[in-house]
Write a protein that holds these residues in place. Structure first.
Motif, PDB file in Angstrom:
ATOM      1  N   THR A 266       0.824  -1.210   0.000  1.00  0.00           N
ATOM      2  CA  THR A 266       0.000   0.000   0.000  1.00  0.00           C
ATOM      3  C   THR A 266       0.860   1.262   0.000  1.00  0.00           C
ATOM      4  N   ALA A 267       1.917   1.259   0.813  1.00  0.00           N
ATOM      5  CA  ALA A 267       2.750   2.473   0.922  1.00  0.00           C
ATOM      6  C   ALA A 267       3.866   2.499  -0.112  1.00  0.00           C
ATOM      7  N   ASN A 268       4.000   1.397  -0.873  1.00  0.00           N
ATOM      8  CA  ASN A 268       5.069   1.289  -1.868  1.00  0.00           C
ATOM      9  C   ASN A 268       6.446   1.548  -1.265  1.00  0.00           C
ATOM     10  N   VAL A 269       6.700   0.876  -0.153  1.00  0.00           N
ATOM     11  CA  VAL A 269       7.993   0.979   0.530  1.00  0.00           C
ATOM     12  C   VAL A 269       8.509  -0.430   0.788  1.00  0.00           C
ATOM     13  N   GLY A 270       9.744  -0.525   1.219  1.00  0.00           N
ATOM     14  CA  GLY A 270      10.255  -1.801   1.700  1.00  0.00           C
ATOM     15  C   GLY A 270      10.149  -1.845   3.212  1.00  0.00           C
ATOM     16  N   ILE A 271      10.157  -3.071   3.754  1.00  0.00           N
ATOM     17  CA  ILE A 271      10.165  -3.222   5.210  1.00  0.00           C
ATOM     18  C   ILE A 271      11.248  -4.240   5.544  1.00  0.00           C
ATOM     19  N   ARG A 272      12.103  -3.886   6.501  1.00  0.00           N
ATOM     20  CA  ARG A 272      13.106  -4.860   6.932  1.00  0.00           C
ATOM     21  C   ARG A 272      12.852  -5.191   8.398  1.00  0.00           C
ATOM     22  N   ILE A 273      12.609  -6.470   8.674  1.00  0.00           N
ATOM     23  CA  ILE A 273      12.413  -6.857  10.069  1.00  0.00           C
ATOM     24  C   ILE A 273      13.547  -7.762  10.516  1.00  0.00           C
ATOM     25  N   ASN A 274      13.652  -7.840  11.827  1.00  0.00           N
ATOM     26  CA  ASN A 274      14.776  -8.467  12.469  1.00  0.00           C
ATOM     27  C   ASN A 274      14.288  -9.700  13.224  1.00  0.00           C
ATOM     28  N   GLU A 275      14.627 -10.873  12.767  1.00  0.00           N
ATOM     29  CA  GLU A 275      14.098 -12.100  13.380  1.00  0.00           C
ATOM     30  C   GLU A 275      14.331 -12.138  14.887  1.00  0.00           C
ATOM     31  N   ASN A 276      15.526 -11.686  15.291  1.00  0.00           N
ATOM     32  CA  ASN A 276      15.874 -11.723  16.718  1.00  0.00           C
ATOM     33  C   ASN A 276      14.959 -10.868  17.586  1.00  0.00           C
ATOM     34  N   ALA A 277      14.327  -9.866  16.975  1.00  0.00           N
ATOM     35  CA  ALA A 277      13.524  -8.917  17.767  1.00  0.00           C
ATOM     36  C   ALA A 277      12.067  -9.348  17.895  1.00  0.00           C
ATOM     37  N   ILE A 278      11.667 -10.381  17.133  1.00  0.00           N
ATOM     38  CA  ILE A 278      10.257 -10.772  17.110  1.00  0.00           C
ATOM     39  C   ILE A 278       9.969 -11.772  18.230  1.00  0.00           C
ATOM     40  N   PRO A 279       9.074 -11.415  19.150  1.00  0.00           N
ATOM     41  CA  PRO A 279       8.800 -12.337  20.263  1.00  0.00           C
ATOM     42  C   PRO A 279       8.030 -13.573  19.786  1.00  0.00           C
ATOM     43  N   VAL A 280       8.649 -14.741  19.977  1.00  0.00           N
ATOM     44  CA  VAL A 280       7.992 -16.022  19.653  1.00  0.00           C
ATOM     45  C   VAL A 280       8.307 -16.989  20.793  1.00  0.00           C
ATOM     46  N   ARG A 281       7.274 -17.684  21.270  1.00  0.00           N
ATOM     47  CA  ARG A 281       7.524 -18.660  22.331  1.00  0.00           C
ATOM     48  C   ARG A 281       8.311 -19.830  21.781  1.00  0.00           C
ATOM     49  N   GLU A 282       9.140 -20.404  22.632  1.00  0.00           N
ATOM     50  CA  GLU A 282       9.977 -21.529  22.223  1.00  0.00           C
ATOM     51  C   GLU A 282       9.121 -22.694  21.715  1.00  0.00           C
ATOM     52  N   GLU A 283       7.988 -22.954  22.390  1.00  0.00           N
ATOM     53  CA  GLU A 283       7.116 -24.060  21.984  1.00  0.00           C
ATOM     54  C   GLU A 283       6.529 -23.820  20.594  1.00  0.00           C
ATOM     55  N   VAL A 284       6.247 -22.544  20.279  1.00  0.00           N
ATOM     56  CA  VAL A 284       5.678 -22.220  18.958  1.00  0.00           C
ATOM     57  C   VAL A 284       6.742 -22.470  17.890  1.00  0.00           C
TER      58      VAL A 284
END
Lengths: 367, 367
Positions: A266-284
């Motif tokens: 929609t915004a015609n931009v790129g997005i860079r995300i950082n896997e280390n920063a994304i909260p995910v439970r170990e079980e998930v």
């Protein structure tokens, strides 16, 4: 009552009138049958006994074909009306941490909340399969009402349809909702600018995992519960400290990956995300590894993705961390000018890969 | 696009980006599959290619989780907001004179109209069965748009869910709607007074009969078509000549009998109707006699029942007869003080009988 005085109780019409009168308005059946969708006496009793009793409020109990509200009262809360709808077909109806009723209320609340709106009124339209236990419907209605009360919204009008056995799977719910957007708030992905930061309010993938476990197809046991929760109060706190929020969306079906792709397109931009920063439970993460799934695509029902100016990032983050639904908030990425329309992930190992939109389906009937 | 200039076209990430970009947003499948409900790429393509294209309007095409409207603009039309919802599960999807799409638009328009509201915006939420031909969905969406355009409303937001084969029957639609009630209009059955007259805008039972014929279970051939039509324009004309209308409701499921019973119960009055005055087509009466049905309970999708002060009866009637959807309008009865909560029918032969609420179901999945 003058007519009565003049009538003999032996009069057959009088006797019939008395008979019609004595009928209670309680549902006697233990299971839904086609007459509960007929528009007649059985449907009215079902509505009175299950929905009107559960949702107990003066607007609904008038049982008009529509609810109505004073515009002047609405205008005290802001200058724009938000309007949304969602149907819920989740399977199973009850799952760890939530159920279809709570989901149908919170889901629609969240679709309003992400516009900055204060959610006010919901509808409840159900499609019931012949044979559904009335007790199941009561549980779901009670759960809807509990969620509505918790969030300060009212369920004001509805509809009940019944289809023959085998023509639906137990129970589908549609909720539509209206709310008011405070004056001066304009949240839209088209506002997104390179340099903005991307923030999420907590762990991803819990809802999808809870549903998968609840289906019992896996020999896994975890204590993971759905994250189903209303987000409007968190949003209201964020807006107070940063009315110029650029974009906000709840990451439901299709997960975090889908919301980010929608933003980028929609915004015609790129997005860079950082896997280390994304909260995910170990079980998930563990379950995803076993099944070849990706937590980025798993459904959530209480996760909000926010894009905001960088200079407000820390203020928003601390506001979120002070709220019960934002304790694990994290800045997970940034908006970049190129490649437009593309989401990139910096993996835990430092490599970079594209996070495409979900292609195919990961889990059907997740919400 | 600077990043591109610096990148080698041999770079695998660059190649993947190009590949992602080249994807069209047209749906390629001929039948609905579970990925169309996944929240991902396939769903977005379906929504773009079928719904956004059909419903073509700038609010919907933003594909936000909610539509929003300026309250000040709404307030120009009146002082109260009306809000309603209905799910549609009619079987078959297409029947003489109409289909589920037109029904889903007109039905919700009429639920708004009977409050006196000008209908403005609708939602469209679909539950699709895996295997549904995409072409069927296109036909239905086109029909919804034609009905919306005819009535001057816009379909502004929606939702798409897909369930496994056998978990729904082809296609269910929910529409919610909002409209504005003009200042000074207060239509409610609680206003009904003894002495009032009961008026209907035309023949009863055509929709129910058309569905029954379309199911092909009867060896009957007639040219009866569903009366599915929007009633808001007729209502607007009536309100102009008689803003003090007491009660108004469209007689859908449960038929005329059910609406009259609801009126009698809510206002705690009696209602006496005159069989001779109720417009019913000969073929409908004939079919009812063969099948042991009663036209008073047959569904309609374009019939409005009005209760108004007696002194306005002739004015309302002539206004209705001058409108395309009210040509066969008729005064069919009167409000009487007793017996409260009871509807009486003076039969064509001069006898009197009670018209109870529908008990049991006459025809399932009629709307």
């Amino acid at each position: 009552m003058e007519v009565y005085k003049n009538q003999e109780s032996q009069n057959p019409l009088f006797q019939k009138i008395e008979q019609v009168r004595r009928r209670s308005n309680k549902i006697k059946d233990t299971h839904i049958n086609l007459s509960h969708g007929s528009g007649g006496k059985a449907m009215r009793d079902l509505i009175d006994d299950v929905f009107v009793k559960s949702f107990d409020n003066p607007i609904l109990s008038q049982l008009e074909d529509q609810a109505s509200f004073d515009l002047a009262n609405l205008a005290k809360l802001g200058n724009r009306l938000a309007f949304t709808t969602d149907s819920y077909v989740v399977d199973p109806l009850f799952f760890p941490g939530s159920d279809i009723g709570e989901l149908a209320v919170n889901g629609t609340i969240n679709d309003l909340a992400v516009s900055g709106a204060k959610p006010l009124y919901l509808t409840c339209s159900v499609i019931l399969e012949e044979g559904l236990p009335v007790e199941t419907l009561r549980r779901v209605a009670a759960s809807m009402q509990a969620a509505a009360q918790k969030a300060g919204v009212q369920i004001v009008t509805g509809d009940t349809k019944v289809v023959n056995r085998g023509c639906a799977d137990k129970l589908f719910i549609n909720t539509a909702g209206i709310g008011i957007i405070p004056t001066g708030i304009d949240i839209s992905p088209s506002n997104i600018q390179p340099g903005d930061v991307v923030i999420i309010n907590g762990e991803i993938g819990n809802h999808g995992t809870a549903i998968l476990i609840a289906r019992g197809e896996l020999e896994l046991e975890t204590d993971i519960e759905s994250d189903c929760q209303p987000l409007h109060d968190l949003v209201s706190e964020i807006i107070k400290v940063c009315p110029e929020i650029h974009a906000m969306r709840d990451a439901t079906r299709g997960g975090l990956a889908t919301v980010l792709n929608e933003f980028a397109l929609t915004a015609n931009v790129g997005i860079r995300i950082n896997e280390n920063a994304i909260p995910v439970r170990e079980e998930v993460n563990g379950m995803c590894e076993i099944l070849g799934l990706d937590p980025l695509y798993l459904a959530n029902e209480g996760k909000i993705v926010i894009v905001a100016p960088k200079e407000k990032a820390e203020l928003i983050l601390s506001t979120m961390k002070n709220h019960p639904t934002g304790k694990q908030a994290s800045i997970i990425g940034e908006i970049i000018p190129t490649p437009p329309g593309i989401v990139l992930l910096k993996t835990a190992f430092g490599a970079e890969r594209i996070v495409d939109m979900l292609v195919g389906d990961q889990l059907p009937r997740i919400c």
